[in-house]
Scaffold this motif. Structure first.
Motif, short mmCIF file in Angstrom:
data_model
loop_
_atom_site.label_atom_id
_atom_site.label_comp_id
_atom_site.label_asym_id
_atom_site.label_seq_id
_atom_site.Cartn_x
_atom_site.Cartn_y
_atom_site.Cartn_z
N GLY A 105 36.84 17.30 -73.16
CA GLY A 105 36.04 16.52 -72.21
C GLY A 105 36.07 15.03 -72.44
N GLN A 116 37.79 21.39 -69.01
CA GLN A 116 36.57 20.62 -69.22
C GLN A 116 35.47 21.56 -68.70
OE1 GLN A 116 36.46 17.05 -66.85
NE2 GLN A 116 37.64 17.96 -65.19
N GLU A 117 34.61 22.01 -69.57
CA GLU A 117 33.72 23.11 -69.24
C GLU A 117 32.42 22.64 -68.60
OE1 GLU A 117 34.77 22.38 -72.29
OE2 GLU A 117 35.96 24.04 -73.11
N ASN A 118 32.09 23.17 -67.42
CA ASN A 118 30.79 22.83 -66.84
C ASN A 118 29.69 23.54 -67.60
OD1 ASN A 118 29.64 25.28 -65.13
ND2 ASN A 118 31.86 25.24 -64.73
N THR A 119 28.50 22.98 -67.57
CA THR A 119 27.39 23.44 -68.40
C THR A 119 27.01 24.89 -68.11
OG1 THR A 119 26.55 21.17 -68.44
CG2 THR A 119 25.05 22.91 -69.14
N PHE A 355 37.66 23.48 -65.05
CA PHE A 355 36.28 23.78 -64.68
C PHE A 355 35.47 24.55 -65.74
CE2 PHE A 355 38.74 23.70 -60.68
CZ PHE A 355 38.10 22.64 -60.06
N ALA A 356 36.06 25.52 -66.43
CA ALA A 356 35.28 26.47 -67.23
C ALA A 356 35.99 26.81 -68.54
CB ALA A 356 35.05 27.75 -66.41
N THR A 411 30.66 29.11 -62.44
CA THR A 411 31.37 27.94 -61.92
C THR A 411 31.28 27.88 -60.41
OG1 THR A 411 32.90 27.93 -63.79
CG2 THR A 411 33.61 26.80 -61.77
N TYR A 414 27.46 27.33 -59.49
CA TYR A 414 26.89 26.05 -59.94
C TYR A 414 27.55 24.85 -59.24
CZ TYR A 414 25.38 22.51 -63.41
OH TYR A 414 24.84 21.42 -64.04
N LEU A 415 28.88 24.86 -59.17
CA LEU A 415 29.57 23.73 -58.55
C LEU A 415 29.56 23.80 -57.03
CD1 LEU A 415 32.74 23.27 -60.81
CD2 LEU A 415 30.47 22.28 -61.08
N GLY A 419 31.05 20.53 -55.48
CA GLY A 419 31.36 20.16 -56.86
C GLY A 419 32.84 20.29 -57.15
N VAL A 423 35.56 17.18 -58.25
CA VAL A 423 36.48 17.14 -59.39
C VAL A 423 37.91 16.86 -58.92
CG1 VAL A 423 37.48 18.48 -61.28
CG2 VAL A 423 35.04 18.67 -60.78
#
Length: 575
Positions: A105, A116-119, A355-356, A411, A414-415, A419, A423
């Motif tokens: 990240g 890059q991992e989303n929360t 994303f994940a 993912t 949430y996105l 979202g 990205v």
């Protein structure tokens, strides 16, 4: 059992001797706000967070040392010890293993296309480790199977399929998707192969730019790597050449060689090239397998390209995201290309591309009834199918953690489309900026400027070389093949030096060196009648999809590339 005088409860012989295993495992009972597992996890997260830098001006690896501290033979003397180590000590050793790992990240990380991992995906994936839901059957997965079923429906709908008839399975990566498509295709075209093995000279067909998973799947299934036929790609686009594909299909038909599957790559790693799925479908319909074989499968390897389907309902006219004109045009072209997935029988998705967390890949198929029936096996005597979703009888892995499916579903949820679009658009905007800055340097050229993806593949020459003209000659004139090879070596040397600087934590102008990549075969040269596999283009790869990348970081990346060129040039000239 031996009676415990204090509690009256029975003790096992091991417990009576002074050893109990209970403290080694997570408790099945809630203990207020003092849950031991929650406390330990929080502590572990804090420890690993200490490996992250505290400021933006830092190197893009975790900790302070990016060197490998061991060799492969370092652990041959490892043995199981009689007594285990305390939890704190074990966790300390675990977190220490992350020392030097690339910090995906970090804004200085522009290597390849890494997660890059989303929360939400991080948390969803981690939680599955607490209770280990197993998407083996309904009994062991329970409601967590919703993540897989709902993901399949969402992706099928994005592809323009009937979600009520489609299905999907989470698997171990894009290679797993390739394996599923090949097994699906073999079972459809050569149904006897399930019991008798592959006894027919059958082929799979994909472009010369297809992912190397084609070798994994043909090797491991026993079809054989020699049974891959590669289709030439068009020079200007890196996409599959339909005319060459037709030649191949004609020959297979004339020799009665069955085609198992044709694979269309939907966004190649380097060139973001989308193969023409509709044209491939038309050709497969025109040149079908003979009646003694089943229908060839059309698979879309969309592990990168799937995300562009998120622009499906975007208002390109009013442009609510305020995208620049060039980015808007690129997104529109990618959407138009990826929408042709609707003509395929199946496609693959990687959520861990930008994303994940790994591994969160899904194999999605249009006809669930056909897929599941073709691959169905006998039920195991010790499994009870108590619900109506029990995929163990047709999946490759059988036991499958819900980790990937929860990460993928989280993912999507949430996105949302917005979202995902943000990205993708950020990556395109970063590429546009980088190309603008490169224009000031005549000794640098973008090798993939016509592509619609985020990656920038660049070649840099000596300061007195006009890069655009030199590259065009190397690409199009066979008399310049030696120059192409020579500058490929220069490109590789620069890439290796940048990798060394990154690991050393070298600073240039007070800033750390970024983590970049190298490609050793972005595209073949255009030489009439030339079949030399060495006539391919090497390039430095900048993949600016990281949402934390700034214009200052991209400016710095160019400075570092030029500095590396200047350092290797004297050695290069002397040879």
């Amino acid at each position: 059992m031996i009676k415990n005088e204090e509690s009256g409860a029975g003790l096992s012989a091991a417990e009576a001797s002074g050893f109990s295993a209970g403290h080694l495992f997570a408790s099945p009972f809630r203990n207020g706000n003092n849950d031991a597992l929650a406390t330990a996890i929080a502590g572990a997260v804090q420890q690993i967070n200490h490996l992250k830098p505290s400021q933006a001006n830092s190197s893009a690896f975790l900790g302070n040392n990016a060197g490998l501290v061991f060799t492969r033979g370092s652990f041959h003397d490892a043995k199981l010890q009689e007594r285990g180590k305390p939890l704190d000590e074990v966790i300390g050793e675990v977190t220490a293993m992350f020392e030097g790992l690339p910090n995906w990240g970090h804004p200085l990380n522009m290597s390849n296309i890494c997660p890059q991992e989303n929360t939400a995906a991080i948390i969803a994936s981690m939680l599955t480790q607490v209770f280990s839901p197993n998407i083996l059957e309904a009994e062991y997965a329970w409601n967590t199977a919703r993540a897989e079923l709902e993901s399949a429906a969402i992706l099928a709908d994005l592809a323009g399929w009937d979600a009520r008839k489609a299905g999907g399975l989470y698997t171990y990566g894009g290679s797993g998707c390739w394996m599923y498509q090949l097994k699906y295709a073999l079972s459809r075209v050569l149904p006897d192969s399930r019991n008798k093995g592959i006894r027919t000279d059958a082929k799979i067909i994909c472009s010369e730019q297809a992912h190397y998973a084609m070798f994994n799947s043909t090797d491991w299934t026993g079809l054989g790597m020699d049974h891959i036929i590669t289709v030439k790609t068009l020079p200007g686009s890196n996409t599959l050449d339909p005319d060459h594909l037709e030649e191949i299909l004609k020959k297979c038909t004339a020799r009665n060689i069955p085609v198992i599957s044709v694979i269309c790559t939907m966004a190649t790693t380097d060139a973001c090239a989308f193969d023409p799925v509709k044209k491939v479908r038309d050709l497969l319909d025109r040149y079908p397998n003979s009646p003694e074989y089943g229908k060839a499968l059309l698979y879309c390897d969309a592990v990168i390209g799937w995300a562009w389907m998120a622009f499906k309902d975007y208002d390109f006219t009013n442009n609510p995201m305020g995208l620049s004109e060039s980015v808007l045009e690129a997104a529109g072209r990618n959407l138009k290309a990826v929408e042709e997935i609707r003509y395929a029988d199946a496609f693959g998705v990687d959520f861990h591309k930008s994303f994940a967390p790994l591994a969160s890949s899904m194999f999605v198929y249009r006809d669930a009834a056909e897929f599941e029936q073709l691959l169905k096996r006998k039920e195991a005597a010790y499994l009870q199918e108590r619900g109506d979703y029990n995929p163990h009888s047709y999946t490759l892995e059988v036991s499958r953690s819900a980790s990937g499916s929860m990460a993928g579903w989280a993912t999507l949820t949430y996105l949302g489309s917005e979202g995902i679009r943000a990205v993708l658009a950020r990556g395109l905007e970063n590429k546009r900026y980088l190309l603008h800055k490169m224009a000031a340097y005549p000794d640098m050229v973008c090798a993939n400027q016509a592509d619609n993806g985020s990656v920038v593949l660049l070649r840099i020459y000596s300061r007195d070389t006009h890069a655009f003209s030199q590259y065009e000659n190397e690409l199009c004139d066979s008399a310049c093949q030696d120059a192409l090879s020579r500058h490929n070596k220069l490109t590789e040397s620069i890439g290796e030096l940048l990798w060394q600087w990154f690991r050393e934590g070298k600073k240039i102008n007070g800033m750390f060196t970024p983590y970049l990549s190298l490609t050793k075969g972005f595209r073949p040269a255009i030489y009439t009648g030339c079949d030399d596999s060495d006539a391919v283009v090497y390039a430095l790869k900048v993949y600016p999809v990281n949402v934390f990348i700034t214009e200052e970081i991209m400016d710095h990346a160019l400075v570092c590339i030029r500095a590396a060129r200047d350092e290797v040039m004297p050695y290069f000239n002397s040879n």
